[in-house]
Scaffold this motif. Structure first.
Motif, PDB file in Angstrom:
ATOM      1  N   MET A  58       0.838  -1.195   0.000  1.00 20.85           N
ATOM      2  CA  MET A  58       0.000   0.000   0.000  1.00 20.85           C
ATOM      3  C   MET A  58       0.878   1.253   0.000  1.00 20.85           C
ATOM      4  O   MET A  58       1.936   1.285   0.643  1.00 20.85           O
ATOM      5  CB  MET A  58      -0.927   0.010   1.206  1.00 20.85           C
ATOM      6  N   THR A  59       0.408   2.279  -0.718  1.00 24.68           N
ATOM      7  CA  THR A  59       1.188   3.505  -0.863  1.00 24.68           C
ATOM      8  C   THR A  59       0.300   4.728  -0.655  1.00 24.68           C
ATOM      9  O   THR A  59      -0.928   4.634  -0.658  1.00 24.68           O
ATOM     10  CB  THR A  59       1.813   3.583  -2.271  1.00 24.68           C
ATOM     11  N   SER A  60       0.935   5.867  -0.500  1.00 25.07           N
ATOM     12  CA  SER A  60       0.211   7.122  -0.343  1.00 25.07           C
ATOM     13  C   SER A  60      -0.189   7.630  -1.726  1.00 25.07           C
ATOM     14  O   SER A  60       0.471   8.471  -2.328  1.00 25.07           O
ATOM     15  CB  SER A  60       1.077   8.160   0.374  1.00 25.07           C
ATOM     16  N   GLY A  61      -1.286   7.098  -2.234  1.00 25.92           N
ATOM     17  CA  GLY A  61      -1.741   7.428  -3.576  1.00 25.92           C
ATOM     18  C   GLY A  61      -0.909   6.727  -4.635  1.00 25.92           C
ATOM     19  O   GLY A  61       0.151   6.157  -4.352  1.00 25.92           O
ATOM     20  N   CYS A  62      -1.402   6.777  -5.881  1.00 28.70           N
ATOM     21  CA  CYS A  62      -0.626   6.156  -6.955  1.00 28.70           C
ATOM     22  C   CYS A  62       0.645   6.935  -7.237  1.00 28.70           C
ATOM     23  O   CYS A  62       1.636   6.364  -7.695  1.00 28.70           O
ATOM     24  CB  CYS A  62      -1.478   6.036  -8.215  1.00 28.70           C
ATOM     25  N   THR A 116       8.032   2.027   4.904  1.00 32.84           N
ATOM     26  CA  THR A 116       8.101   2.471   6.296  1.00 32.84           C
ATOM     27  C   THR A 116       8.528   3.936   6.422  1.00 32.84           C
ATOM     28  O   THR A 116       8.552   4.476   7.527  1.00 32.84           O
ATOM     29  CB  THR A 116       9.090   1.603   7.096  1.00 32.84           C
ATOM     30  N   LEU A 117       8.843   4.580   5.304  1.00 29.07           N
ATOM     31  CA  LEU A 117       9.327   5.959   5.358  1.00 29.07           C
ATOM     32  C   LEU A 117       8.211   6.959   5.632  1.00 29.07           C
ATOM     33  O   LEU A 117       8.470   8.083   6.062  1.00 29.07           O
ATOM     34  CB  LEU A 117      10.023   6.331   4.039  1.00 29.07           C
ATOM     35  N   ILE A 118       6.967   6.583   5.346  1.00 29.55           N
ATOM     36  CA  ILE A 118       5.845   7.491   5.572  1.00 29.55           C
ATOM     37  C   ILE A 118       4.781   6.781   6.401  1.00 29.55           C
ATOM     38  O   ILE A 118       4.791   5.555   6.538  1.00 29.55           O
ATOM     39  CB  ILE A 118       5.225   7.985   4.250  1.00 29.55           C
ATOM     40  N   ASN A 119       3.828   7.555   6.921  1.00 32.95           N
ATOM     41  CA  ASN A 119       2.754   6.978   7.718  1.00 32.95           C
ATOM     42  C   ASN A 119       1.505   6.647   6.901  1.00 32.95           C
ATOM     43  O   ASN A 119       0.543   6.121   7.441  1.00 32.95           O
ATOM     44  CB  ASN A 119       2.362   7.941   8.845  1.00 32.95           C
ATOM     45  N   GLY A 120       1.503   6.995   5.600  1.00 33.96           N
ATOM     46  CA  GLY A 120       0.348   6.712   4.743  1.00 33.96           C
ATOM     47  C   GLY A 120       0.261   5.256   4.399  1.00 33.96           C
ATOM     48  O   GLY A 120       1.153   4.479   4.738  1.00 33.96           O
ATOM     49  N   PRO A 121      -0.779   4.818   3.722  1.00 34.09           N
ATOM     50  CA  PRO A 121      -1.869   5.622   3.177  1.00 34.09           C
ATOM     51  C   PRO A 121      -2.960   5.902   4.216  1.00 34.09           C
ATOM     52  O   PRO A 121      -2.857   5.454   5.356  1.00 34.09           O
ATOM     53  CB  PRO A 121      -2.420   4.740   2.063  1.00 34.09           C
ATOM     54  N   CYS A 122      -3.998   6.627   3.773  1.00 32.71           N
ATOM     55  CA  CYS A 122      -5.080   7.021   4.673  1.00 32.71           C
ATOM     56  C   CYS A 122      -5.794   5.794   5.241  1.00 32.71           C
ATOM     57  O   CYS A 122      -6.352   4.986   4.502  1.00 32.71           O
ATOM     58  CB  CYS A 122      -6.069   7.899   3.920  1.00 32.71           C
ATOM     59  N   ALA A 123      -5.768   5.651   6.567  1.00 28.49           N
ATOM     60  CA  ALA A 123      -6.342   4.464   7.204  1.00 28.49           C
ATOM     61  C   ALA A 123      -7.858   4.398   7.046  1.00 28.49           C
ATOM     62  O   ALA A 123      -8.429   3.306   6.950  1.00 28.49           O
ATOM     63  CB  ALA A 123      -5.967   4.440   8.687  1.00 28.49           C
ATOM     64  N   ILE A 124      -8.521   5.543   7.018  1.00 25.39           N
ATOM     65  CA  ILE A 124      -9.990   5.550   6.939  1.00 25.39           C
ATOM     66  C   ILE A 124     -10.464   4.912   5.642  1.00 25.39           C
ATOM     67  O   ILE A 124     -11.289   4.000   5.639  1.00 25.39           O
ATOM     68  CB  ILE A 124     -10.525   6.993   7.059  1.00 25.39           C
TER      69      ILE A 124
END
Length: 306
Positions: free
Chosen positions: A4-8, A177-185
């Motif tokens: 999973m990623t913070s957006g495409c 692990t470098l970011i906290n995304g993606p949006c959990a909701i």
């Protein structure tokens, strides 16, 4: 495997980062989404742009693509269906691209954020379904097909049937692990979205998008100096400019700038996608806005023609 990623856009960044090292090169489409070049450049990775042919509904110039490959080529990236082209590759054309990857032992990044968003008799084929030997990172997300932009939900699907990506998997997990995304909701809503949204949703969405695309295609065809390339999918229409037919417009950037100030219509010049002499329009506004914009563009073209 799914990462999973913070957006495409985050998936693009991770895929290029995990496959390419500083001093290597990656093959990218021209015209193509400008983020690809930005990500590569930020990592000192050389972007080599292979041509897409407007005369063939933006198919890859396979010969040109192959001519760009050398010992430092780390990956090839394709975007299908395409932003900015609004094109959709046939199964046969995807196989031709995969044959290049197979011949030169180069992994493929397949950006499929507009998966299944095709018009009329077009059929979308996910690239990874056509090979068991070429390792592929397939990129996707919710923003386009499911109309939830801004919520930063993307993913990378790892296709590696012969263990070519064993180390790549480890790299992707480390990068994630470098970011906290993606949006959990919204991530929590994915099972319901995939399992419970009826098939009619996508059919209706594609019909609506196609009807919008045909408005632009039909109306802009009446304007002097414009050559509209029939869109096959995604959310965009590309238009070629006959700059010789205009009296006081020298390039696509000047066309867009003058159009904005004179007619209050904003579109993007092809130079944003490394393809000067064209412009890109978005087909998602309501039809009445598309009709109004088309009328203003036509009036602008008539006013500036020789």
């Amino acid at each position: 495997d799914v990462v999973m990623t913070s957006g495409c856009s985050g998936a693009v960044e991770m895929a290029i980062g995990v496959l390419c090292s500083e001093g290597q090169n990656i093959l990218l489409p021209r015209p193509g989404f400008c983020l690809y070049n930005t990500v590569a450049g930020s990592r000192n990775i050389e972007a080599r742009l292979y041509n897409l042919s407007a005369e063939k509904n933006w198919e890859v110039d396979i010969e040109h693509m192959e001519s760009l490959i050398d010992k430092n080529t780390a990956a090839i990236l394709i975007n299908n269906p395409s932003n900015p082209c609004g094109s959709n590759f046939t199964k046969a054309h995807l196989k031709a691209i995969l044959a290049v990857c197979e011949k030169h032992k180069i992994p493929l990044i397949s950006d499929e954020i507009y998966a299944n968003m095709v018009f009329g008799g077009q059929v979308f084929t996910s690239t990874a379904t056509l090979t068991s030997t070429v390792p592929i990172l397939t990129l996707g997300g919710l923003a386009k097909q499911w109309l939830v932009p801004g919520w930063r939900i993307g993913w990378i699907l790892v296709h590696s049937r012969n263990h070519e990506f064993d180390e790549v998997r480890k790299g992707l997990f480390a990068l994630s692990t470098l970011i906290n995304g993606p949006c959990a909701i919204v991530q929590a809503a994915i099972p319901d979205i995939f399992d419970n949204v009826p098939d009619s949703y996508l059919r209706d969405l594609n019909k609506q998008l196609e009807s919008h695309a045909r408005v632009l295609e039909t109306e802009l065809a009446k304007a002097p100096g414009l050559d509209v390339i029939t869109p096959q999918g995604a959310m965009y229409v590309m238009v070629k400019l006959d700059l010789d037919s205009f009296a006081d417009i020298s390039d696509d950037a000047e066309f867009c700038q003058k159009l904005k100030w004179e007619e209050n219509v904003e579109i993007l010049p092809g130079e944003c996608f490394a393809y000067p002499g064209t412009v890109r329009l978005v087909i998602t506004p309501p039809k009445d806005k598309l009709h109004a914009a088309s009328e203003r563009i036509a009036a602008f073209c008539k006013r500036h023609r020789k």
